[in-house]
Design a protein around this motif. Structure first.
Motif, PDB file in Angstrom:
ATOM      1  N   ALA A  53      35.198 -15.221 -36.356  1.00 19.16           N
ATOM      2  CA  ALA A  53      35.906 -14.820 -35.512  1.00 19.16           C
ATOM      3  C   ALA A  53      37.072 -13.896 -35.583  1.00 19.16           C
ATOM      4  CB  ALA A  53      35.963 -15.594 -34.323  1.00 19.16           C
ATOM      5  N   GLU A 103      30.484 -11.886 -33.576  1.00 20.64           N
ATOM      6  CA  GLU A 103      30.162 -11.272 -32.146  1.00 20.64           C
ATOM      7  C   GLU A 103      28.758 -11.502 -31.780  1.00 20.64           C
ATOM      8  OE1 GLU A 103      32.146  -7.540 -32.001  1.00 20.64           O
ATOM      9  OE2 GLU A 103      33.733  -8.367 -31.719  1.00 20.64           O
ATOM     10  N   HIS A 142      29.034 -15.307 -29.811  1.00 18.34           N
ATOM     11  CA  HIS A 142      29.951 -14.895 -28.360  1.00 18.34           C
ATOM     12  C   HIS A 142      29.562 -15.914 -27.531  1.00 18.34           C
ATOM     13  CE1 HIS A 142      31.579 -12.671 -25.355  1.00 18.34           C
ATOM     14  NE2 HIS A 142      32.503 -12.509 -26.400  1.00 18.34           N
TER      15      HIS A 142
END
Length: 82
Positions: free
Chosen positions: A5, A59, A63
């Motif tokens: 991340a 992502e 996410h």
């Protein structure tokens, strides 16, 4: 996931996750020391690109928009999606 991340490439022992997650760009799996060394060498060779790809892996797979709503659905809890 914290390293991914923040855009840091990850080299980690394969515990089966490579069957689900894309590896080889930002995220590397290894099963022996030679594979680990090769992955580290690849990251060092193209660090900037692997940083970008690490963030993309985070992502795509981690996410909250994807993980949380799928988890709630499996628990049969209905939550509005943004």
């Amino acid at each position: 996931t914290g390293y991914l991340a923040t855009g840091r490439p990850v080299v980690v022992q394969d515990t089966g996750f490579s069957e689900i997650l894309q590896t080889g760009r930002g995220l590397f799996s290894f099963t022996d020391p030679e594979e680990a060394a090769a992955a580290i060498e690849e990251v060092n060779h193209n660090y900037k690109a692997h940083c970008k790809w690490a963030r993309e892996v985070a992502e795509e797979y981690f996410h909250f928009d994807k993980v949380l709503f799928e988890l709630l659905q499996k628990c049969q809890i209905h939550a509005p999606k943004n």
